[in-house]
Design an enzyme around this catalytic site. Structure first.
Site, short mmCIF file in Angstrom:
data_model
loop_
_atom_site.label_atom_id
_atom_site.label_comp_id
_atom_site.label_asym_id
_atom_site.label_seq_id
_atom_site.Cartn_x
_atom_site.Cartn_y
_atom_site.Cartn_z
N TYR B 106 5.69 84.38 -14.39
CA TYR B 106 5.83 85.82 -14.54
C TYR B 106 6.31 86.17 -15.94
O TYR B 106 7.10 85.41 -16.52
CB TYR B 106 6.85 86.37 -13.54
CG TYR B 106 6.38 86.44 -12.12
CD1 TYR B 106 5.82 87.60 -11.61
CD2 TYR B 106 6.51 85.35 -11.27
CE1 TYR B 106 5.40 87.68 -10.28
CE2 TYR B 106 6.09 85.41 -9.95
CZ TYR B 106 5.54 86.58 -9.47
OH TYR B 106 5.13 86.65 -8.17
N TYR B 145 3.64 78.59 -7.72
CA TYR B 145 4.77 78.23 -8.57
C TYR B 145 5.92 77.72 -7.72
O TYR B 145 5.99 78.01 -6.53
CB TYR B 145 5.19 79.40 -9.46
CG TYR B 145 5.63 80.67 -8.74
CD1 TYR B 145 6.93 80.82 -8.27
CD2 TYR B 145 4.74 81.72 -8.55
CE1 TYR B 145 7.33 81.98 -7.64
CE2 TYR B 145 5.13 82.88 -7.92
CZ TYR B 145 6.43 83.00 -7.47
OH TYR B 145 6.81 84.16 -6.83
N ARG B 155 5.66 78.38 -3.86
CA ARG B 155 5.14 79.64 -3.36
C ARG B 155 3.62 79.66 -3.47
O ARG B 155 3.06 79.35 -4.52
CB ARG B 155 5.73 80.81 -4.18
CG ARG B 155 7.23 80.95 -3.97
CD ARG B 155 7.64 82.27 -3.36
NE ARG B 155 6.91 82.63 -2.18
CZ ARG B 155 6.41 83.85 -1.94
NH1 ARG B 155 6.55 84.81 -2.83
NH2 ARG B 155 5.78 84.12 -0.81
N HIS B 158 0.09 84.64 -4.71
CA HIS B 158 0.22 85.93 -4.02
C HIS B 158 0.28 87.05 -5.03
O HIS B 158 0.62 86.84 -6.20
CB HIS B 158 1.48 85.95 -3.14
CG HIS B 158 2.75 85.76 -3.91
ND1 HIS B 158 3.23 84.51 -4.23
CD2 HIS B 158 3.61 86.64 -4.47
CE1 HIS B 158 4.35 84.63 -4.93
NE2 HIS B 158 4.60 85.91 -5.12
N HIS B 160 2.09 90.85 -5.32
CA HIS B 160 3.02 91.80 -4.72
C HIS B 160 2.41 93.20 -4.71
O HIS B 160 1.80 93.61 -5.70
CB HIS B 160 4.32 91.86 -5.53
CG HIS B 160 5.12 90.60 -5.50
ND1 HIS B 160 6.12 90.39 -4.58
CD2 HIS B 160 5.08 89.49 -6.27
CE1 HIS B 160 6.67 89.19 -4.79
NE2 HIS B 160 6.05 88.63 -5.82
#
Lengths: 172, 235
Positions: B106, B145, B155, B158, B160
């Protein structure tokens, strides 16, 4: 049909929510009415600040309308602190049923679903809030968790996610 | 105490959402409220409709055009509809998305993992649903990640989603996953959702959404909490 309604389940906003859920001024406008500064911390069960939590504030007027600029969003800093100027609901809610308040919604990593509560402005009289339809169903000893406290040039409103003095959250 | 039969919206729990406390997702342990939320019928405050945006700069719904060069990654289109619980489209809903880049990183100061940042990808987008409730984003497939919940947690890829549609009481923040992902069965955030509702978090590969020679398409519909239906007696 019995069973769970078909709507989409929530998932946590996670720790990176502030990438996009930042100020809404750009699209929701700035308050045109007087503002009050709300300062507070979002705290976990151990009293530690929750960083990168997003809080949303809003209020409605007597007609149930959310006035332009009354919808605000703020992100907590590394200490879990936020500081935001929100439209003062008192003039808009004059004569409305219940005590002047703003709605508050909290999302953060570790919260599988956002939390809903409200922040009441300090009362102009010495009432205990029992005349307010929501405060009336809150145990008197827990009402203080919904009250923003006057600290001079700002109001303090802390959100305690968990513990003995946990904020009252609403299944609204 | 609000009588369930008189509430405009039924209590929002009913086995749809994950519980606040889900110990395998360890971050919930110190943050989940200990007390159940107070059962109050929504008032005008909770039923408030936030102001609608006038719109955003052109391209806010295209995450691949934030700089002069395209981001690295498998290009995808993510589209669907925002619906109310009766299946009716929700027009003018604010849909905001955020995601990791194709390496699982991110663009956030809190993400200190070693995976590379992509200078051409911020991973954020916004749009408004059209009159028929549809939305559409152009992006890249995010990478998996390492998670923080436990040792060797990963994870699944995905995206959000945040949706402001209708009233504040129907506010939804969730995550969209990809079909057939073997990481889903190990992800404590995904698994926090009740088993019966998990498949609503998984998008579907949809060849009606693909752009041939350019991009695969995934469909993801979001259904917002609904008003109470006329009480019915179940046998």
């Amino acid at each position: 049909m019995a069973g769970a309604p078909a709507f989409t389940p929530s998932q946590t906003s996670g720790p990176y929510v502030s990438l996009v859920l930042t100020s809404v001024e750009e699209w929701a406008g700035s308050p045109t009415q007087p503002t009050v500064r709300l300062v507070g911390h979002v705290l976990d069960g151990a009293g530690r600040g929750v960083d990168d939590a997003v809080l949303e504030f809003w209020h409605v007027d007597r007609d149930g309308t959310c006035p332009a600029g009354a919808y605000r969003r703020v992100v907590t800093d590394a200490d879990g602190r936020f500081d935001v100027d929100v439209a003062d609901p008192r003039a808009d809610q004059d004569g409305a049923a219940g005590r002047p308040h703003v709605g508050v919604l909290i999302m953060a990593g570790g919260l599988n679903r956002h939390l809903l509560t409200r922040a009441y402005l300090p009362f102009a009289d010495d009432g205990d809030g029992a005349d307010d339809p929501v405060l009336a169903v809150v145990a008197p000893e827990r009402r203080a968790t919904l009250m923003a406290r006057d600290e001079g040039d700002h109001l303090r409103f802390d959100v305690r996610l968990q513990g003995d003095d946990e904020t009252v959250f609403l299944d609204g | 105490m609000a009588d369930e039969a008189t509430r405009t919206y039924p209590p929002d729990d009913r086995g749809v959402h994950p519980p606040w406390l889900y110990p395998p997702y360890t971050a919930t342990i110190g943050r989940a409220p200990h007390r159940a939320p107070l059962n109050v019928s929504p008032t005008a405050t909770e039923l408030a409709v936030p102001p609608s945006p006038r719109g955003w700069p052109v391209g806010s719904d295209d995450l691949t055009t934030r700089s002069g060069a395209p981001p690295i990654g498998e290009r995808i289109i993510v589209a669907g509809r925002v619906l109310d619980a009766a299946g009716e489209p929700v027009p003018g809903a604010v849909v905001e998305v955020w995601q990791a880049n194709s390496a699982g990183r991110y663009v956030h100061a809190g993400d200190r993992r070693s995976a590379p940042v992509d200078p051409n990808f911020t991973g954020t987008g916004r749009c408004l649903t059209a009159d028929d409730g549809t939305y559409r984003f152009v992006t890249i497939r995010p990478g998996a990640y390492p998670g923080r919940s436990h040792h060797n947690a990963w994870r699944p890829p995905h995206i959000h989603f945040s949706v402001i549609g209708g009233a504040m009481v129907t506010r939804l923040v969730t995550q969209m996953y990809f079909p057939g992902d073997p990481l889903l069965d190990r992800d404590t955030i995904f698994l926090a959702a009740p088993e019966a509702t998990r498949d609503r978090l998984v998008s579907s590969l949809d060849f009606d959404l693909t752009e041939p020679d350019v991009s695969l398409g995934y469909r993801f519909d979001l259904v917002l909490r609904g008003r109470a239906a006329t009480p019915q007696v179940h046998a």
